[in-house]
Design an enzyme around this catalytic site. Structure first.
Site, PDB file in Angstrom:
ATOM      1  N   LYS A 197     -11.162  -6.358  -4.664  1.00 11.37           N
ATOM      2  CA  LYS A 197     -12.621  -6.321  -5.225  1.00 11.37           C
ATOM      3  C   LYS A 197     -13.107  -4.814  -5.315  1.00 11.37           C
ATOM      4  O   LYS A 197     -13.539  -3.979  -6.207  1.00 11.37           O
ATOM      5  CB  LYS A 197     -13.398  -7.039  -4.453  1.00 11.37           C
ATOM      6  CG  LYS A 197     -13.764  -8.325  -5.128  1.00 11.37           C
ATOM      7  CD  LYS A 197     -15.130  -8.770  -5.696  1.00 11.37           C
ATOM      8  CE  LYS A 197     -15.821  -9.754  -6.230  1.00 11.37           C
ATOM      9  NZ  LYS A 197     -15.522 -10.138  -7.710  1.00 11.37           N
ATOM     10  N   GLU A 231       1.059 -13.393  12.345  1.00 13.73           N
ATOM     11  CA  GLU A 231       1.680 -12.396  12.937  1.00 13.73           C
ATOM     12  C   GLU A 231       1.599 -11.027  11.998  1.00 13.73           C
ATOM     13  O   GLU A 231       1.846 -11.223  10.618  1.00 13.73           O
ATOM     14  CB  GLU A 231       2.966 -12.575  13.407  1.00 13.73           C
ATOM     15  CG  GLU A 231       3.424 -13.805  14.245  1.00 13.73           C
ATOM     16  CD  GLU A 231       2.801 -13.230  15.827  1.00 13.73           C
ATOM     17  OE1 GLU A 231       3.023 -12.174  16.039  1.00 13.73           O
ATOM     18  OE2 GLU A 231       2.412 -14.294  16.596  1.00 13.73           O
ATOM     19  N   ASP A 247       0.876  -1.224  -0.022  1.00 16.79           N
ATOM     20  CA  ASP A 247       0.045   0.037  -0.053  1.00 16.79           C
ATOM     21  C   ASP A 247       0.984   1.318  -0.190  1.00 16.79           C
ATOM     22  O   ASP A 247       1.947   1.203   0.607  1.00 16.79           O
ATOM     23  CB  ASP A 247      -0.917  -0.083   1.253  1.00 16.79           C
ATOM     24  CG  ASP A 247      -2.119   1.010   1.115  1.00 16.79           C
ATOM     25  OD1 ASP A 247      -2.383   1.423   0.075  1.00 16.79           O
ATOM     26  OD2 ASP A 247      -2.674   1.195   2.076  1.00 16.79           O
ATOM     27  N   ARG A 250       2.062  -4.698   6.260  1.00 17.11           N
ATOM     28  CA  ARG A 250       1.284  -3.806   5.306  1.00 17.11           C
ATOM     29  C   ARG A 250       2.007  -2.635   5.470  1.00 17.11           C
ATOM     30  O   ARG A 250       2.636  -2.065   6.581  1.00 17.11           O
ATOM     31  CB  ARG A 250      -0.052  -3.553   5.896  1.00 17.11           C
ATOM     32  CG  ARG A 250      -0.845  -2.249   5.010  1.00 17.11           C
ATOM     33  CD  ARG A 250      -2.104  -2.283   5.536  1.00 17.11           C
ATOM     34  NE  ARG A 250      -2.772  -1.291   4.465  1.00 17.11           N
ATOM     35  CZ  ARG A 250      -4.227  -1.239   4.150  1.00 17.11           C
ATOM     36  NH1 ARG A 250      -4.822  -2.009   4.826  1.00 17.11           N
ATOM     37  NH2 ARG A 250      -4.516  -0.538   3.172  1.00 17.11           N
ATOM     38  N   ARG A 282     -12.267   2.769  -8.092  1.00 17.37           N
ATOM     39  CA  ARG A 282     -11.359   3.761  -8.391  1.00 17.37           C
ATOM     40  C   ARG A 282     -11.609   4.233  -9.938  1.00 17.37           C
ATOM     41  O   ARG A 282     -12.447   3.495 -10.566  1.00 17.37           O
ATOM     42  CB  ARG A 282      -9.971   3.375  -8.484  1.00 17.37           C
ATOM     43  CG  ARG A 282      -9.571   2.800  -6.856  1.00 17.37           C
ATOM     44  CD  ARG A 282      -8.051   2.513  -6.810  1.00 17.37           C
ATOM     45  NE  ARG A 282      -7.675   2.077  -5.382  1.00 17.37           N
ATOM     46  CZ  ARG A 282      -6.499   2.189  -4.928  1.00 17.37           C
ATOM     47  NH1 ARG A 282      -5.590   2.589  -5.641  1.00 17.37           N
ATOM     48  NH2 ARG A 282      -6.283   2.072  -3.596  1.00 17.37           N
ATOM     49  N   ASN A 287     -11.257  -2.270  -5.205  1.00 19.43           N
ATOM     50  CA  ASN A 287     -10.398  -1.327  -6.141  1.00 19.43           C
ATOM     51  C   ASN A 287     -10.830  -1.029  -7.434  1.00 19.43           C
ATOM     52  O   ASN A 287     -10.708  -0.269  -8.019  1.00 19.43           O
ATOM     53  CB  ASN A 287      -9.064  -1.636  -6.300  1.00 19.43           C
ATOM     54  CG  ASN A 287      -8.350  -1.734  -4.989  1.00 19.43           C
ATOM     55  OD1 ASN A 287      -7.201  -2.418  -4.830  1.00 19.43           O
ATOM     56  ND2 ASN A 287      -8.245  -0.830  -3.998  1.00 19.43           N
TER      57      ASN A 287
HETATM   58  C1  IPE Z   1      -5.636  -2.615   0.020  1.00 16.61           C
HETATM   59  O1  IPE Z   1      -5.354  -1.359  -0.228  1.00 16.61           O
HETATM   60  C2  IPE Z   1      -5.515  -3.260  -1.352  1.00 16.61           C
HETATM   61  C3  IPE Z   1      -4.001  -3.301  -2.044  1.00 16.61           C
HETATM   62  C4  IPE Z   1      -2.955  -3.299  -1.724  1.00 16.61           C
HETATM   63  C5  IPE Z   1      -4.268  -3.987  -3.394  1.00 16.61           C
HETATM   64  P1  IPE Z   1      -6.435  -0.117  -0.461  1.00 16.61           P
HETATM   65  O2  IPE Z   1      -5.469   1.248  -0.591  1.00 16.61           O
HETATM   66  O3  IPE Z   1      -7.452  -0.283  -1.550  1.00 16.61           O
HETATM   67  O4  IPE Z   1      -7.064  -0.154   0.942  1.00 16.61           O
HETATM   68  P2  IPE Z   1      -8.004   1.064   1.655  1.00 16.61           P
HETATM   69  O5  IPE Z   1      -8.775   1.572   0.822  1.00 16.61           O
HETATM   70  O6  IPE Z   1      -6.949   2.176   2.140  1.00 16.61           O
HETATM   71  O7  IPE Z   1      -8.370   0.534   3.176  1.00 16.61           O
HETATM   72  C1  IPE Z   2      -1.658   0.432  -3.340  1.00 15.41           C
HETATM   73  O1  IPE Z   2      -1.267   1.573  -3.285  1.00 15.41           O
HETATM   74  C2  IPE Z   2      -2.009  -0.303  -4.704  1.00 15.41           C
HETATM   75  C3  IPE Z   2      -3.257  -0.748  -5.099  1.00 15.41           C
HETATM   76  C4  IPE Z   2      -4.132  -0.770  -4.099  1.00 15.41           C
HETATM   77  C5  IPE Z   2      -3.452  -1.204  -6.231  1.00 15.41           C
HETATM   78  P1  IPE Z   2      -2.627   2.790  -3.410  1.00 15.41           P
HETATM   79  O2  IPE Z   2      -2.932   2.909  -4.905  1.00 15.41           O
HETATM   80  O3  IPE Z   2      -3.722   2.181  -2.655  1.00 15.41           O
HETATM   81  O4  IPE Z   2      -1.952   3.908  -2.767  1.00 15.41           O
HETATM   82  P2  IPE Z   2      -2.475   4.997  -1.649  1.00 15.41           P
HETATM   83  O5  IPE Z   2      -3.009   4.070  -0.507  1.00 15.41           O
HETATM   84  O6  IPE Z   2      -3.587   5.704  -2.283  1.00 15.41           O
HETATM   85  O7  IPE Z   2      -1.520   5.828  -1.409  1.00 15.41           O
HETATM   86 MG    MG Z   3      -4.131   2.488  -0.511  1.00 15.25          MG
END
Ligand code: IPE
Ligand code: IPE
Ligand code: MG
Length: 248
Positions: free
Chosen positions: A71, A212, A25, A193, A76, A73
């Site tokens: 799912k 863990e 993330d 994470r 977006r 995502n």
């Molecule tokens: C979790 O990250 C999903 C992936 C890393 C693929 P998100 O960025 O989608 O999660 P939230 O929205 O911050 O909870």
């Molecule tokens: C994680 O990075 C990758 C995916 C979820 C595809 P993000 O795109 O969620 O990046 P942030 O959390 O918005 O910084």
């Molecule tokens: Mg994210």
């Protein structure tokens, strides 16, 4: 070829997690801080994933799973989703030789049906071509949701019950896994994470009962091998009790 360092040897001499799961993330925030479009963060993120995959393989970690697209995502902006899908196809084309060289078996968990045909075909192809590799299994979670996985399992079980192909008493905590995306996948021992967020965001739910956790402040595109080793060392210092009492 072996690229392990003294530090690595120290790690390998102790118990390594059998399955490491990573919620990669922070790509968007990384890009934003640099004044770049979000997709630039995803591109850098792919490079980092490559390094961590290679490192895991060299350390001898049997299963590595990466949460690449949830799912949720899909909600977006269309442009971001489309570019992410294009990146995935490119990634699979480019990294097949690496997977063959490093003997990595590739497996996707999630709803493959959600993807356009080109990607679905590519996934099937890479899964098939790498199916006999046995150094490490790389699991990519794509259009994955922990709740959806559980719900899907329930529906499959109900079908089997209806067909009388399964008896209620045969449904156990272990046999339930037969209805998950990848039944042989062991529970994650360590879940990492990045980006400082302290949540699961619908990644493995059933499977993390005794996992863990390691939360890193680093944004995924900044994540380093050093930080990865730190997470693994932290894991090695923990006492996993599984609800029991260890007398001394
Ligand atoms: C979790 O990250 C999903 C992936 C890393 C693929 P998100 O960025 O989608 O999660 P939230 O929205 O911050 O909870
Ligand atoms: C994680 O990075 C990758 C995916 C979820 C595809 P993000 O795109 O969620 O990046 P942030 O959390 O918005 O910084
Ligand atoms: Mg994210």
């Amino acid at each position: 070829m072996n690229h392990t360092s003294i530090d690595d040897h120290h790690l390998i001499s102790q118990v390594l997690p059998r399955h490491v799961a990573i919620i990669m993330d922070g790509n968007g925030r990384w890009a934003k801080r640099k004044g770049l479009p979000r997709i630039a963060g995803h591109k850098k993120g792919v490079e980092v994933a490559r390094k961590i995959i290679i490192k895991s393989c060299e350390l001898g970690i049997p299963y590595l799973s990466l949460f690449a697209f949830s799912k949720e995502n899909w909600q977006r902006p269309r442009e971001e989703v489309e570019t992410l899908l294009a990146l995935l196809v490119e990634y699979l084309n480019k990294e097949l030789p690496l997977m063959m060289e490093k003997e990595i078996r590739f497996k996707v968990i999630g709803d493959k049906e959600d993807f356009p045909e080109v990607l679905r075909k590519k996934i099937d192809e890479v899964e098939k071509l790498t199916s006999n590799n046995n150094k490490m299994t790389l699991v990519l979670a794509l259009s994955y949701s922990g709740r959806a996985e559980i719900l899907r399992a329930i529906k499959k079980i109900l079908e089997k019950l209806k067909e009388k192909a399964l008896k209620p008493e045969e449904i156990t905590e272990e046999s339930l896994r037969n209805f998950f995306y990848f039944p042989e996948l062991p529970d994650p021992d360590l879940l990492i994470r990045t980006s400082g967020e302290l949540r699961i965001s619908n990644f493995f739910l059933y499977q993390i009962a005794y996992t863990e956790f390691y939360f890193s402040e680093m944004l995924w595109p900044d994540f380093t091998e050093e930080e990865y080793l730190k997470a693994l060392k932290s894991y090695q210092q923990r006492e996993r009790r599984f609800g029991r009492v260890y007398e001394f």
